[in-house]
Structures are given as C-alpha cells and as structure tokens.
Write an enzyme that holds these catalytic residues in place. Structure first.
Site, PDB file in Angstrom:
ATOM      1  CG  HIS A   1       6.457  62.648  24.717  1.00 25.33           C
ATOM      2  ND1 HIS A   1       7.992  62.529  24.711  1.00 25.33           N
ATOM      3  CD2 HIS A   1       5.882  63.198  25.724  1.00 25.33           C
ATOM      4  CE1 HIS A   1       8.339  63.096  25.673  1.00 25.33           C
ATOM      5  NE2 HIS A   1       7.223  63.298  26.368  1.00 25.33           N
TER       6      HIS A   1
ATOM      7  CG  ASP B   1       8.249  66.353  18.547  1.00 26.31           C
ATOM      8  OD1 ASP B   1       8.085  65.080  19.107  1.00 26.31           O
ATOM      9  OD2 ASP B   1       8.771  67.247  18.472  1.00 26.31           O
TER      10      ASP B   1
ATOM     11  CG  LEU C   1       6.136  77.758  28.715  1.00 26.31           C
ATOM     12  CD1 LEU C   1       5.875  78.925  29.491  1.00 26.31           C
ATOM     13  CD2 LEU C   1       4.825  77.254  28.311  1.00 26.31           C
TER      14      LEU C   1
ATOM     15  CG  ASP D   1       9.966  73.544  20.812  1.00 26.71           C
ATOM     16  OD1 ASP D   1       8.800  72.951  20.653  1.00 26.71           O
ATOM     17  OD2 ASP D   1      10.866  73.131  21.370  1.00 26.71           O
TER      18      ASP D   1
ATOM     19  CE1 TYR E   1      11.629  64.512  23.709  1.00 29.55           C
ATOM     20  CE2 TYR E   1      13.787  63.754  22.716  1.00 29.55           C
ATOM     21  CZ  TYR E   1      12.681  64.440  22.620  1.00 29.55           C
ATOM     22  OH  TYR E   1      12.075  64.882  21.295  1.00 29.55           O
TER      23      TYR E   1
END
Ligand code: ADP
Ligand code: MG
Length: 384
Positions: free
Chosen positions: A32, A34, A122, A174, A226
């Site tokens: 958390h 980024d 992932l 990611d 989020y």
C-alpha cells in the site's frame, strides 16, 4: 507439441508466429505504498502466463484462454472502458493502450495459458497483460523489449489497460515487476518516478526459501476498502501539505501525526511512512546478508498492515502466526490484503514441516485448504 500451440493450431488453423511469456510477482515488502509515491520490492515468480500469437490482416482481436471457457472477438477500434468486459479486457486493453500511445498495432490471434493462480494476489492480471504486450512489441516490430525505457513503455500500457479498460484502480507495481524484475534479484521500485534498482536476492545461498501461501480467501469487502485506504492517504497528505505521504520524513513522523484530526488517519499514515522506510531497511539487510533482520522487518510490516492499516484477515494472520510458531525467520501478508497470499522466510529443511503446519491450522479452523509453494526470483517478460 505443447498444449498451448496445439490449441492455437486447432483454433486458428495455423501455428502461432511465436510464444511470449510474463511472470506473476510477489512483493517482499512495501505494501500500500505505490499510490503514496513510495517504494516496493517485488520479485518475479517462476509462474508465468504464456501468450501464443499471430498477426492478422485486419483490426480484429480473437482471444482464447485455456483458463476460461470463452472465445472472444473484438475490433481494436471498439475497445473502450468496460468493453470487452471480463478477462479479455486485460488483453484487448493492452492493444488499445499501445495504439493510444501512438504505436501502429493491428489485429492479433491470441491464445493464453496462465500458470499464475488467478486472484491470489500474485498478479495473474499483469502476467496476462505483459505477455500480450511482449507479443505485440515483437509482432509489430516495436522493439520495446530491448531496453529498460521500452519495457517501461510496455508496463505503462499494461497499467492503462488494467485501469482504463478493465476498470481496476491499481498502482504500477505489478506491471513493473513483470517487465523489469530479473532472476535472483528483487526489484526496488520507486513508485514516484518509476526508477528501478536490482537488489541481489538469492536465498539458497543462505539455505533459506521463500514460502508463498495462497490462502484462497477473497473477502467481498476488499474493493471498497482499497478505495477507502487510498482516500485516507490523500486526505492525510492534503492536511499535512505534501503531495504524497512519501514526503513525510520518518524522523518527523510524530510531529506529523499530531497534526492529523483522528486516530484512523494517524494509523494509516503511520503504516505508510514506516512501511516505506522498511523497504530500504530490507534492501540494506539483503545487501549485508542479514536475513534474520529481513525476517524481523517482515513481521513489523505484517503487524503494521494488521493493526494500523487494517487490511489483514483471519487467514493471513493464521499463516503468519503458524509459520513463525514453526520457526520461520519472518512472515507477512503480501498484496492488497483481505485474502490473497502470505510469504514466509523459512529454512529449506523446514519447508515441508511449515507447509504442513499451515495446512493443519487451516483444517483445524475449518477454512478452505490453502496452497503453499516455495519460489525463487525469476526473470521478466520475454519471447519463449
Ligand atoms: P491477480 O492479479 O492477483 O491474480 P486480479 O483480480 O487482478 O488478481 O486478476 C485476476 C483476473 O485476471 C482474472 O479474474 C481474469 O479475469 C484475469 N486473468 C488472469 N490470468 C488469466 C488467464 N490465464 N486467462 C484468463 N483470464 C486471466
Ligand atoms: Mg492483479
């Protein structure tokens, strides 16, 4: 012939021009951070998504996945927010974003086969996007895989696909990991300016393994939470008069916290500021070969995410507590939280025992059986 090429041949009546692949990722620390202009430290996983592709003469994208029982056809010019819907947004969105960025792309025939568990935190979504981006770069002669700058262009296009077409408001970690992470290294990622640094990460030299546990839990409240965390961070930064919480000096954290009007904002801010500092502490500990310190920092990160940021859950806490109870040097939730995966730093000789203990703890708590596997730092998106 591999299953992917076979499916492509059966579907399109021709062999693919090539196969490209991109990895999933697991973040070692820096959670958390980024969207706060902070730091993260992902590794690329050995688990990859493969994309077999050929160029078409028209503007159609024909897309099939071995993981989904659907075959979708969409015109590049029709791609827009929410269209196509579902998983093909991640594929079509990449072509759309490259075209928006000024690259001449046309239609493609695509079949994908993913080994990254879907929705486990992932990053199967970025692996999918980046495998398609790699294919497009080579098939349309864009040459973007050949340099770090080019790879950043591809990562940015993949992030736009995810944000604008698939509608998932994620940061760029990611895609950066899938495009830039290299074998036996973690990627120190500065999310403010996109700068990347390779940090040696070879646990086998220390007889250690990184054990990933997919809790297979996904809690419905994750999405709204989020957004709520992002809003809190923006509000705190606003009150403190900084662009990002990254700008708060950890040494001046206490002075910043007293300026915030409520306990929730104080705890969210404390997580972000201390977590960003922990990333560079892990980088230093890795460079010094002090893996015990890395383990302690994992635990501090988990406590901060659980207590101050409030994004952990029963399953993630159970993995961490069980792994540590069985002698892991450290463990933490990884990814956004409310389910997904956790990581543990474990002696190679203990991997089986720790995995079994986690499985037993889940069974005793009547939770869905988790999946544990050890991983090494693998390489980035490439032609196979
Ligand atoms: P994560 O990235 O953590 O796995 P996301 O929710 O971001 O979770 O992305 C998962 C979604 O990505 C899936 O629901 C699906 O839409 C898409 N996806 C990823 N890999 C594949 C694949 N191999 N085939 C089809 N869809 C995929
Ligand atoms: Mg994802």
């Amino acid at each position: 012939m591999p299953r992917l090429a076979q499916t492509f041949l059966a579907r399109f009546d021709q062999a693919p021009e090539g196969v490209w692949s991109a990895p999933g990722r697991v973040n070692l620390i820096g959670e958390h951070t980024d969207y706060n202009g902070g730091l993260a430290l992902p590794i690329a996983l050995p688990h990859r998504t493969r994309c077999a592709a050929s160029v078409r003469d028209d503007d159609l994208l024909q897309i099939h996945s071995l993981q989904e029982d659907s075959f979708v056809e969409v015109r590049i010019y029709d791609v827009a927010a929410g269209h196509p819907a579902g998983w093909t947004a991640y594929v079509a969105g990449v072509l759309w974003a490259l075209r928006k960025a000024g690259y001449a792309v046309r239609g493609l025939n695509v079949v994908v086969d993913g080994q990254v568990p879907l929705g486990a935190g992932l990053s199967s979504s970025a692996a999918l996007e980046c495998s398609v981006a790699a294919a497009a770069s080579d098939l349309f002669g864009l040459g973007l895989l050949d340099s770090a700058e080019g790879r950043s262009v591809l990562a940015a296009a993949c992030q736009r696909a995810e944000n604008d077409i698939a509608g998932a408001p994620t940061g760029g970690m990611d895609q950066a990991a899938a495009m830039h992470a290299t074998e036996k290294h973690a990627l120190r990622l500065d999310c403010r300016d996109g700068a990347t640094t390779q940090v040696p990460f070879d646990l086998s030299a220390h007889d250690l393994a990184l054990l990933v546990t997919d809790t297979r839990a996904s809690h419905a409240l994750a999405d709204g939470q989020y957004g709520a965390r992002r809003d809190s961070c923006e509000k705190a930064a606003d009150i403190l008069g900084v662009e990002f919480l990254r700008d708060i000096d950890p040494a001046a954290l206490d002075e910043a916290l007293v300026q915030l009007p409520d306990d929730v904002l104080r705890r969210r801010t404390r997580h972000v500021v201390t977590e960003i500092a922990r990333v560079d502490e892990v980088v230093d500990a890795l460079r010094d070969g002090d893996l015990a310190e890395v383990g302690r920092l994992f635990l501090a990160s988990h406590a901060s995410l659980r207590d101050d940021y409030e994004v952990s859950c029963t399953e993630l806490d159970l993995v961490v507590d069980t792994a540590v109870g069985e002698g892991a040097l450290g463990a933490r939730m990884t990814g956004g939280g409310f389910g997904g995966s956790a990581i543990a730093l474990v002696a190679v000789a203990d991997v089986e025992r720790v995995s079994a203990a986690i499985a037993a703890a889940f069974a005793a708590a009547q939770l869905t059986a988790p999946k544990s596997f050890s991983v090494t730092a693998a390489g980035p998106a490439a032609r196979d």
